[in-house]
Motif scaffolding. Structure first.
Motif, PDB file in Angstrom:
ATOM      1  N   ALA A 137       0.838  -1.203   0.000  1.00 37.65           N
ATOM      2  CA  ALA A 137       0.000   0.000   0.000  1.00 37.65           C
ATOM      3  C   ALA A 137       0.876   1.257   0.000  1.00 37.65           C
ATOM      4  CB  ALA A 137      -0.918  -0.009   1.225  1.00 37.65           C
ATOM      5  N   THR A 138       2.021   1.170   0.672  1.00 35.97           N
ATOM      6  CA  THR A 138       2.919   2.334   0.736  1.00 35.97           C
ATOM      7  C   THR A 138       3.437   2.706  -0.649  1.00 35.97           C
ATOM      8  OG1 THR A 138       3.542   1.702   2.979  1.00 35.97           O
ATOM      9  CG2 THR A 138       5.015   3.233   1.847  1.00 35.97           C
ATOM     10  N   ASP A 139       3.631   1.703  -1.505  1.00 37.10           N
ATOM     11  CA  ASP A 139       4.081   2.008  -2.874  1.00 37.10           C
ATOM     12  C   ASP A 139       3.083   2.935  -3.565  1.00 37.10           C
ATOM     13  OD1 ASP A 139       6.275   0.399  -2.492  1.00 37.10           O
ATOM     14  OD2 ASP A 139       5.395  -1.367  -3.483  1.00 37.10           O
ATOM     15  N   VAL A 140       1.803   2.698  -3.317  1.00 36.22           N
ATOM     16  CA  VAL A 140       0.759   3.513  -3.942  1.00 36.22           C
ATOM     17  C   VAL A 140       0.710   4.908  -3.297  1.00 36.22           C
ATOM     18  CG1 VAL A 140      -1.754   3.706  -4.180  1.00 36.22           C
ATOM     19  CG2 VAL A 140      -0.596   1.550  -4.695  1.00 36.22           C
ATOM     20  N   VAL A 141       0.895   4.939  -1.981  1.00 38.07           N
ATOM     21  CA  VAL A 141       0.914   6.241  -1.279  1.00 38.07           C
ATOM     22  C   VAL A 141       2.058   7.097  -1.845  1.00 38.07           C
ATOM     23  CG1 VAL A 141       1.356   7.361   0.948  1.00 38.07           C
ATOM     24  CG2 VAL A 141      -0.093   5.314   0.850  1.00 38.07           C
ATOM     25  N   ARG A 142       3.233   6.462  -1.983  1.00 38.93           N
ATOM     26  CA  ARG A 142       4.405   7.194  -2.500  1.00 38.93           C
ATOM     27  C   ARG A 142       4.137   7.714  -3.911  1.00 38.93           C
ATOM     28  NH1 ARG A 142       7.476   3.114  -2.670  1.00 38.93           N
ATOM     29  NH2 ARG A 142       7.895   3.072  -0.452  1.00 38.93           N
ATOM     30  N   GLU A 143       3.508   6.854  -4.724  1.00 39.63           N
ATOM     31  CA  GLU A 143       3.196   7.242  -6.107  1.00 39.63           C
ATOM     32  C   GLU A 143       2.280   8.468  -6.115  1.00 39.63           C
ATOM     33  OE1 GLU A 143       2.425   3.622  -8.564  1.00 39.63           O
ATOM     34  OE2 GLU A 143       0.640   4.771  -9.128  1.00 39.63           O
ATOM     35  N   ALA A 144       1.267   8.441  -5.260  1.00 41.54           N
ATOM     36  CA  ALA A 144       0.328   9.568  -5.203  1.00 41.54           C
ATOM     37  C   ALA A 144       1.044  10.844  -4.746  1.00 41.54           C
ATOM     38  CB  ALA A 144      -0.827   9.241  -4.260  1.00 41.54           C
ATOM     39  N   LEU A 145       1.936  10.703  -3.796  1.00 47.57           N
ATOM     40  CA  LEU A 145       2.663  11.879  -3.306  1.00 47.57           C
ATOM     41  C   LEU A 145       3.567  12.444  -4.397  1.00 47.57           C
ATOM     42  CD1 LEU A 145       3.568  10.715   0.333  1.00 47.57           C
ATOM     43  CD2 LEU A 145       1.951  12.516  -0.315  1.00 47.57           C
ATOM     44  N   LEU A 146       4.254  11.541  -5.109  1.00 43.13           N
ATOM     45  CA  LEU A 146       5.135  12.003  -6.184  1.00 43.13           C
ATOM     46  C   LEU A 146       4.336  12.732  -7.260  1.00 43.13           C
ATOM     47  CD1 LEU A 146       7.537   8.927  -6.529  1.00 43.13           C
ATOM     48  CD2 LEU A 146       8.219  11.280  -5.992  1.00 43.13           C
ATOM     49  N   GLU A 147       3.182  12.169  -7.607  1.00 41.85           N
ATOM     50  CA  GLU A 147       2.359  12.796  -8.647  1.00 41.85           C
ATOM     51  C   GLU A 147       1.816  14.148  -8.196  1.00 41.85           C
ATOM     52  OE1 GLU A 147      -0.608   9.964  -9.948  1.00 41.85           O
ATOM     53  OE2 GLU A 147       0.959   8.579 -10.650  1.00 41.85           O
ATOM     54  N   SER A 148       1.581  14.281  -6.898  1.00 46.42           N
ATOM     55  CA  SER A 148       1.002  15.542  -6.399  1.00 46.42           C
ATOM     56  C   SER A 148       2.019  16.672  -6.401  1.00 46.42           C
ATOM     57  CB  SER A 148       0.489  15.350  -4.965  1.00 46.42           C
ATOM     58  OG  SER A 148       1.600  15.312  -4.075  1.00 46.42           O
ATOM     59  N   GLY A 149       3.312  16.324  -6.402  1.00 48.97           N
ATOM     60  CA  GLY A 149       4.355  17.352  -6.403  1.00 48.97           C
ATOM     61  C   GLY A 149       4.655  17.937  -5.026  1.00 48.97           C
ATOM     62  N   ILE A 150       3.998  17.464  -3.985  1.00 48.53           N
ATOM     63  CA  ILE A 150       4.268  18.011  -2.654  1.00 48.53           C
ATOM     64  C   ILE A 150       5.615  17.479  -2.146  1.00 48.53           C
ATOM     65  CG2 ILE A 150       3.138  16.166  -1.270  1.00 48.53           C
ATOM     66  CD1 ILE A 150       1.895  18.696   0.335  1.00 48.53           C
ATOM     67  N   GLY A 186      -8.706  11.328   6.792  1.00 45.22           N
ATOM     68  CA  GLY A 186      -9.040  10.112   6.044  1.00 45.22           C
ATOM     69  C   GLY A 186      -8.293   8.914   6.589  1.00 45.22           C
ATOM     70  N   LYS A 187      -8.825   7.748   6.273  1.00 44.67           N
ATOM     71  CA  LYS A 187      -8.146   6.521   6.663  1.00 44.67           C
ATOM     72  C   LYS A 187      -8.471   5.440   5.642  1.00 44.67           C
ATOM     73  CE  LYS A 187     -11.881   4.850   9.547  1.00 44.67           C
ATOM     74  NZ  LYS A 187     -12.283   4.171  10.759  1.00 44.67           N
ATOM     75  N   ALA A 188      -7.584   4.486   5.497  1.00 47.11           N
ATOM     76  CA  ALA A 188      -7.834   3.396   4.556  1.00 47.11           C
ATOM     77  C   ALA A 188      -7.212   2.134   5.126  1.00 47.11           C
ATOM     78  CB  ALA A 188      -7.223   3.729   3.190  1.00 47.11           C
ATOM     79  N   ASP A 189      -7.982   1.423   5.976  1.00 47.69           N
ATOM     80  CA  ASP A 189      -7.457   0.142   6.435  1.00 47.69           C
ATOM     81  C   ASP A 189      -8.089  -0.969   5.593  1.00 47.69           C
ATOM     82  OD1 ASP A 189      -9.865   0.693   7.618  1.00 47.69           O
ATOM     83  OD2 ASP A 189      -9.364  -0.157   9.572  1.00 47.69           O
ATOM     84  N   PHE A 190      -7.402  -2.058   5.499  1.00 48.48           N
ATOM     85  CA  PHE A 190      -7.868  -3.140   4.634  1.00 48.48           C
ATOM     86  C   PHE A 190      -7.431  -4.465   5.249  1.00 48.48           C
ATOM     87  CE2 PHE A 190      -3.962  -1.163   3.245  1.00 48.48           C
ATOM     88  CZ  PHE A 190      -3.072  -2.215   3.259  1.00 48.48           C
ATOM     89  N   ARG A 191      -8.124  -5.509   4.865  1.00 49.27           N
ATOM     90  CA  ARG A 191      -7.862  -6.835   5.411  1.00 49.27           C
ATOM     91  C   ARG A 191      -6.801  -7.556   4.560  1.00 49.27           C
ATOM     92  NH1 ARG A 191     -11.565 -10.525   8.540  1.00 49.27           N
ATOM     93  NH2 ARG A 191     -13.011  -8.808   8.799  1.00 49.27           N
ATOM     94  N   GLY A 192      -5.734  -8.027   5.222  1.00 47.38           N
ATOM     95  CA  GLY A 192      -4.706  -8.804   4.524  1.00 47.38           C
ATOM     96  C   GLY A 192      -4.035  -8.055   3.398  1.00 47.38           C
ATOM     97  N   ASP A 243      -8.860  -1.625  -3.159  1.00 48.64           N
ATOM     98  CA  ASP A 243      -8.287  -0.958  -1.968  1.00 48.64           C
ATOM     99  C   ASP A 243      -7.230   0.071  -2.400  1.00 48.64           C
ATOM    100  OD1 ASP A 243      -9.668  -2.466  -0.020  1.00 48.64           O
ATOM    101  OD2 ASP A 243      -8.150  -4.068  -0.041  1.00 48.64           O
ATOM    102  N   LEU A 244      -6.390  -0.364  -3.354  1.00 46.48           N
ATOM    103  CA  LEU A 244      -5.263   0.492  -3.744  1.00 46.48           C
ATOM    104  C   LEU A 244      -5.718   1.719  -4.518  1.00 46.48           C
ATOM    105  CD1 LEU A 244      -2.607  -2.248  -4.659  1.00 46.48           C
ATOM    106  CD2 LEU A 244      -2.757  -0.881  -2.577  1.00 46.48           C
ATOM    107  N   SER A 245      -6.721   1.550  -5.380  1.00 52.31           N
ATOM    108  CA  SER A 245      -7.144   2.750  -6.134  1.00 52.31           C
ATOM    109  C   SER A 245      -7.888   3.719  -5.209  1.00 52.31           C
ATOM    110  CB  SER A 245      -7.922   2.408  -7.389  1.00 52.31           C
ATOM    111  OG  SER A 245      -9.063   1.698  -7.055  1.00 52.31           O
ATOM    112  N   ARG A 246      -8.613   3.186  -4.207  1.00 50.21           N
ATOM    113  CA  ARG A 246      -9.263   4.076  -3.228  1.00 50.21           C
ATOM    114  C   ARG A 246      -8.188   4.832  -2.436  1.00 50.21           C
ATOM    115  NH1 ARG A 246     -11.303   3.321   2.310  1.00 50.21           N
ATOM    116  NH2 ARG A 246     -10.515   1.198   2.259  1.00 50.21           N
ATOM    117  N   LEU A 247      -7.144   4.086  -2.033  1.00 53.29           N
ATOM    118  CA  LEU A 247      -6.049   4.693  -1.267  1.00 53.29           C
ATOM    119  C   LEU A 247      -5.417   5.838  -2.054  1.00 53.29           C
ATOM    120  CD1 LEU A 247      -4.192   4.517   1.225  1.00 53.29           C
ATOM    121  CD2 LEU A 247      -2.859   2.791   0.028  1.00 53.29           C
TER     122      LEU A 247
END
Ligand SMILES: Cc1cc2nc3c(=O)[nH]c(=O)nc-3n(C[C@H](O)[C@H](O)[C@H](O)COP(=O)(O)O)c2cc1C
Length: 411
Positions: free
Chosen positions: A275-288, A376-382, A388-392
């Motif tokens: 999930a962190t890979d997706v978080v990082r991707e979103a942050l990189l795309e946002s430019g922050i 916001g929060k995004a917990d998921f099972r297993g 899950d990832l696109s919502r995140l």
């Protein structure tokens, strides 16, 4: 290190600590730290702040006194701005060599001289506005700046040179070389000390931020030609630079902080890591601007420095034994103890069957009265599903906009 003249009759003495890797027994100092002491020579001689017997710092000071031709026994006053042992550990040894020296400190400082070193004779108590005339045109004046960083702290001002000796205030990690003045350093070296001063502030001083603001206000009327702290470089060309920096760091306490995100996460079996890979991707795309740390691999000293200046936190925390993954809980606890309040927060993480990380997150933020706005929060099972990832990703992108709205505008 050699003795260096700051003004006629005023010298920097000191030692670099570079082998030990922990300050206060817990904060990593990969780039070392300096212990600064200052000698003021009028007709009488005063030494301002001392060192601890750490990597033979006392031997260094003695060597430098020798360079100046000053016998320890000629030192009449030992000014103790702050009783923390990194500046005072050598007091008993010093007093053995010079039993007649007069210790100058605040009322609370005198109590601590007794508490730590059982010394009660020849202690002069001073308060704001008091001064000692050393003769030869040198006058020391004292200003109490309590809780920067202990309750007894004061700053010493030398009237003829307008040099301020504020001890821990305006200090920094990082050992210093032969070039100890701000005007001798390159922009690259300044960038290095800027981060080391932020890390020093966040680790050592942050909890006392309201007192830092009070101290800056109390010293406002003083004409200051140089700021000579007990750790780090000496500011003689632009003393206002370090004061403004400390004022800005202190203001992060109440928030808002800078439009930046600190991402802190941990994972046992890589589900939260995916999930962190997706978080990082979103942050990189946002430019922050963002700073990423994985725990327990990375130390909380550096995490705290970036967290202190970031308005946004993203926390990746799996569930472990009905609670949060312990290294994450420990990190949030440290953020709480250091009063990193008023931040904009998003969290995510994996759990196996019933969860538990969220409950501990709520307990920790309430216990420390963090006043975090959880947007916001995004917990998921297993293992997270594609959904899950696109919502995140969507949620992190929206979170970044919230951080930008909430952050200080004058970054
Ligand atoms: C030692 C251990 C304790 C766990 N305790 C819980 C628990 O109390 N409740 C729960 O729902 N899941 C629990 N789990 C399951 C994890 O939360 C789950 O495996 C999750 O996917 C771990 O995320 P990670 O792969 O990012 O480490 C536990 C897992 C381990 C290894």
């Amino acid at each position: 290190m050699n003795a260096t003249e700051l003004f006629p009759g005023i010298w920097h003495l000191g030692a670099n600590i570079s082998k030990d890797n922990l300050f206060e027994g817990m904060w990593p100092i990969p780039h070392g730290v300096s212990l600064n002491s200052y000698l003021v020579e009028g007709k009488d001689i005063a030494l301002i702040d001392l060192v601890r017997d750490w990597e033979d710092a006392p031997g260094e000071i003695e060597k430098q006194l020798g360079q100046l031709g000053v016998d320890i026994q000629r030192i009449r006053y030992l000014v103790l701005n702050h009783l923390e042992p990194d500046h005072t550990g050598w007091v008993p040894g010093f007093k053995q060599r010079n039993p007649g020296v007069e210790i100058v400190t605040t009322k609370k400082g005198a109590e601590l001289v007794d508490t730590f070193y059982h010394i009660t004779d020849n202690v002069r108590v001073v308060k704001t506005g008091d001064s000692i005339d050393l003769g030869g045109g040198k006058v020391l004046r004292f200003y109490e700046i309590p809780n920067v960083h202990w309750p007894e702290t004061m700053a010493t001002y030398e009237v003829s040179s307008k040099a301020l000796f504020p001890c821990d205030a305006f200090g920094s990690f990082g050992k210093i070389g032969d070039r100890i003045f701000d005007d001798q350093l390159s922009e690259e070296e300044h960038a290095f000390y800027e981060f080391e001063s932020l890390r020093y502030y966040a680790n050592i001083v942050a909890s006392f931020s309201p007192f830092v603001e009070r101290a800056i206000k109390a010293l406002e009327g003083l004409e200051i030609s140089a700021i000579c702290p007990s750790h780090g470089i000496i500011w003689r060309r632009h003393p206002e630079r370090i004061v403004e920096r400390y004022a800005r760091y202190a203001s992060y306490y109440k928030g808002p902080a800078e439009p930046e995100v600190t991402l802190i996460w941990g994972s046992m079996y890589d589900n939260t890591a995916t999930a962190t890979d997706v978080v990082r991707e979103a942050l990189l795309e946002s430019g922050i601007t963002f700073h990423e740390y994985r725990v327990p691999e990375q130390d909380f000293s550096h995490i705290l420095a970036h967290a202190w200046k970031s308005q946004g936190f993203i926390l990746g925390m799996p569930t472990y034994e009905y609670h949060m993954f312990p290294p994450m809980a420990h990190t949030i606890d440290i953020l709480g103890r250091k009063h990193v309040r008023g931040r904009t927060v998003f969290w995510y993480g994996s759990f196996g069957w019933s969860g538990g990380a969220e409950r501990e997150f709520n307990e920790l933020t309430e216990r420390h009265k963090l006043g975090w706005e959880v947007v916001g929060k995004a917990d998921f099972r297993g293992n997270p599903t594609a959904e899950d990832l696109s919502r995140l990703k969507r949620e992190v992108t929206a979170f970044v906009e919230k951080v930008r709205e909430r952050a200080r505008t004058s970054a």
